[in-house]
Scaffold this active site. Structure first.
Site, mmCIF file in Angstrom:
data_model
loop_
_atom_site.group_PDB
_atom_site.id
_atom_site.type_symbol
_atom_site.label_atom_id
_atom_site.label_comp_id
_atom_site.label_asym_id
_atom_site.label_seq_id
_atom_site.Cartn_x
_atom_site.Cartn_y
_atom_site.Cartn_z
ATOM 1 N N LYS A 1 -23.341 -7.793 8.653
ATOM 2 C CA LYS A 1 -22.901 -6.448 8.917
ATOM 3 C C LYS A 1 -22.405 -6.456 10.407
ATOM 4 O O LYS A 1 -22.867 -7.484 11.041
ATOM 5 C CB LYS A 1 -23.825 -5.354 8.601
ATOM 6 C CG LYS A 1 -24.261 -5.162 7.166
ATOM 7 C CD LYS A 1 -23.138 -4.610 6.551
ATOM 8 C CE LYS A 1 -23.074 -4.317 5.103
ATOM 9 N NZ LYS A 1 -23.205 -5.356 4.067
HETATM 10 C C1 LIG Z 1 -21.369 -0.304 0.595
HETATM 11 C C2 LIG Z 1 -22.750 -0.957 0.516
HETATM 12 N N1 LIG Z 1 -23.858 -0.206 0.530
HETATM 13 C C3 LIG Z 1 -24.966 -0.701 0.223
HETATM 14 C C4 LIG Z 1 -25.248 -2.005 0.559
HETATM 15 C C5 LIG Z 1 -26.900 -2.560 0.593
HETATM 16 O O1 LIG Z 1 -27.280 -2.973 1.831
HETATM 17 P P1 LIG Z 1 -28.620 -3.756 2.251
HETATM 18 O O2 LIG Z 1 -28.613 -5.005 1.633
HETATM 19 O O3 LIG Z 1 -28.990 -3.459 3.601
HETATM 20 O O4 LIG Z 1 -29.484 -3.105 1.387
HETATM 21 C C6 LIG Z 1 -24.217 -2.841 0.868
HETATM 22 C C7 LIG Z 1 -24.593 -4.372 1.222
HETATM 23 O O5 LIG Z 1 -23.633 -5.253 1.459
HETATM 24 C C8 LIG Z 1 -23.101 -2.350 0.877
HETATM 25 O O6 LIG Z 1 -21.760 -3.201 1.224
#
Ligand SMILES: Cc1ncc(COP(=O)(O)O)c(C=O)c1O
Length: 365
Positions: free
Chosen positions: A163
Site C-alpha cells: 500500500k
Molecule cells: C480494496 C481492499 N480492501 C481491503 C483490503 C484488505 O486489506 P488488509 O490486507 O490490510 O486487511 C485490501 C487489500 O489489499 C484491498 O485492496
C-alpha cells in the site's frame, strides 16, 4: 530503534502518536490503529451491530476482504455493479439494491479514485444507511477537498506491504463518531477496560474489567513507528506518483486497444494502482497469455480485481453467475495493473510501455 531501545514493543506511545498524526492528516476526530484493514472493517461493522439477516451493499470490484467481513457477521453482501470509467460502484444502481434489510454501504475507492460521495451520502441519508469507507487504496484521496475517509460514519485503511503507506501489515479505523471510537478502541484489544500500557507504565493502575469479548486486533509500537515515518513522506511520495502517472498517461494515450481510466481531475486520486483496460476482443490471445508475455518481457503485471460474485464461495452460496454484473465482469476480463509506485523511473515506464506495444502488435488481429 527508539521503540526497540525503549523496551516497549506493543501498543503504546508510538501507536497513539501514529493515531494522532493520522487523524490530523485525514481530518477526522479519532483514529484507532489495528492490525489490518480487514480487522478494521470487521470491527466497525460489528460495532454498527451488523448481524444475521442484515444486508450491506458493496462493490464486486474489490479484494475479497471487503465482502468477507460482512459474511463473518452472518450478514449478506449485496453487490452493485460498477462504472467502467473508474472501477467504482455505480451510484445510480444502488437504490435498486436497497431492501428493508439493508443497513449500510461499503464504498471502495478503487485504485485511489474517489467514489461519488455526494450521491452516496444523499442515498444513505434518504434510506437511513451507514457509509463505511473501504479506504485500503485511498489514504490521500479527497472528495471536495476533504479526505474521503473523513466522510461517512467511519473508514478503514490498509497498511499492507503493497500500500501507499505501509507498516508491513496494519490498518486504521478513522471516525468522527465518539461512540464508535470508544467501542472500537476497547474491542480491538480483547474488550478490556484498560490496555497494557495503562496497567504497566509508571502512572498506570492495576486491575481492569472486561466490557465485552473483544478481539486481538491491536497494532504494536514497532509497526506504528514505521507508520509515523511513512506518513511523514506521504505527500512527497504522492507528488512523485502524480508525475510518474502523467508520464504513463501520455505514453499510453496512443496505444491501440488500451483504455485508461478516468484521470480524476477535480479531486485527489491517491494513485495507488495503475490499471488499464485491454480490448482482448481485438487480440488473438487470452488475458493469461498476454500477462505471461509481459512477464517474459520482465514486466511484473497484476490484475485488480476478479469480480467477487464469480469466486466459488459467493457463486455457490448466492447462486451468482456470469452476466449478473456486466461492467464488473468486463472490467475483470480486461483489467491489467501495470508496475507503479514512487520508486519507478521514467525509463522504467518507457520499458513497460514498449513491452505493452510489442505484445499488442504481435497479437492484434
Ligand atoms: C480494496 C481492499 N480492501 C481491503 C483490503 C484488505 O486489506 P488488509 O490486507 O490490510 O486487511 C485490501 C487489500 O489489499 C484491498 O485492496
Amino acid at each position: 530503534m527508539d521503540v526497540l531501545d525503549s523496551g516497549w514493543l506493543t501498543t503504546g506511545v508510538k501507536s497513539h502518536e501514529f493515531e494522532q498524526a493520522f487523524a490530523e492528516y485525514t481530518g477526522v476526530k479519532h483514529a484507532v490503529c489495528v492490525n489490518s484493514c480487514t480487522a478494521g472493517l470487521f470491527l466497525t461493522l460489528s460495532v454498527l451491530d451488523v448481524k444475521r439477516g442484515d444486508e450491506v451493499i458493496t462493490s464486486p470490484n474489490t479484494f475479497p476482504a471487503t465482502a468477507n467481513v460482512i459474511e463473518h457477521l452472518g450478514a449478506k453482501p449485496v453487490f452493485c455493479d460498477i462504472n467502467l470509467s473508474d472501477g467504482n460502484i455505480d451510484v445510480e444502481q444502488i437504490k435498486s439494491k436497497i431492501t428493508r434489510n439493508t443497513r449500510g454501504i461499503i464504498p471502495v475507492h478503487y485504485a485511489g479514485a474517489p467514489c461519488d460521495m455526494d450521491a452516496l451520502q444523499s442515498i444513505a441519508e434518504e434510506s437511513n444507511l451507514f457509509i463505511l469507507g473501504d479506504c485500503a487504496h485511498a489514504v490521500e484521496t479527497t472528495w471536495r477537498n476533504k479526505k474521503v475517509g473523513s466522510l461517512g460514519i467511519a473508514s478503514s485503511y490498509s497498511f499492507y506491504a503493497t500500500k501507499n503507506l505501509t507498516t508491513g501489515e496494519g490498518g486504521m479505523i478513522a471516525t468522527n463518531d465518539d461512540e464508535i471510537y470508544h467501542k472500537v478502541k476497547t474491542l480491538r484489544l480483547h474488550g478490556l477496560s484498560d490496555d497494557a500500557e495503562s496497567r504497566y507504565t509508571k502512572n498506570g493502575r492495576f486491575g481492569y474489567d472486561l466490557i465485552a469479548p473483544g478481539y486481538k486486533f491491536n497494532m504494536p509500537d514497532i509497526l506504528a513507528s514505521l507508520g509515523i515515518v511513512q506518513l511523514s513522506k506521504i505527500e512527497e511520495n504522492h507528488r512523485k506518483r502524480v508525475e510518474l502517472y502523467s508520464h504513463y498517461r501520455d505514453l499510453l494515450e496512443v496505444i491501440d486497444c488500451v483504455t485508461q481510466l478516468d484521470p480524476v481531475v477535480k479531486n485527489t486520486h491517491a494513485h495507488h494502482l495503475l490499471p488499464i483496460l485491454v480490448d482482448f476482443s481485438r487480440l488473438c490471445c487470452e488475458k493469461n497469455e498476454f500477462m505471461a508475455a509481459m512477464k517474459s518481457e520482465n514486466i511484473g503485471v497484476s490484475q485488480h480485481f476478479k469480480p467477487l460474485h464469480l469466486y466459488s464461495y459467493y457463486k455457490d452460496k448466492y447462486g451468482y453467475s456470469k452476466g449478473d454484473y456486466p461492467n464488473a465482469e468486463r472490467f475483470g476480463d480486461d483489467v491489467i495493473t501495470l508496475p507503479f509506485n514512487q520508486y519507478i523511473t521514467k525509463t522504467d515506464i518507457e520499458d513497460v510501455v514498449d513491452a505493452l506495444l510489442k505484445i499488442i502488435e504481435y497479437y492484434i488481429i
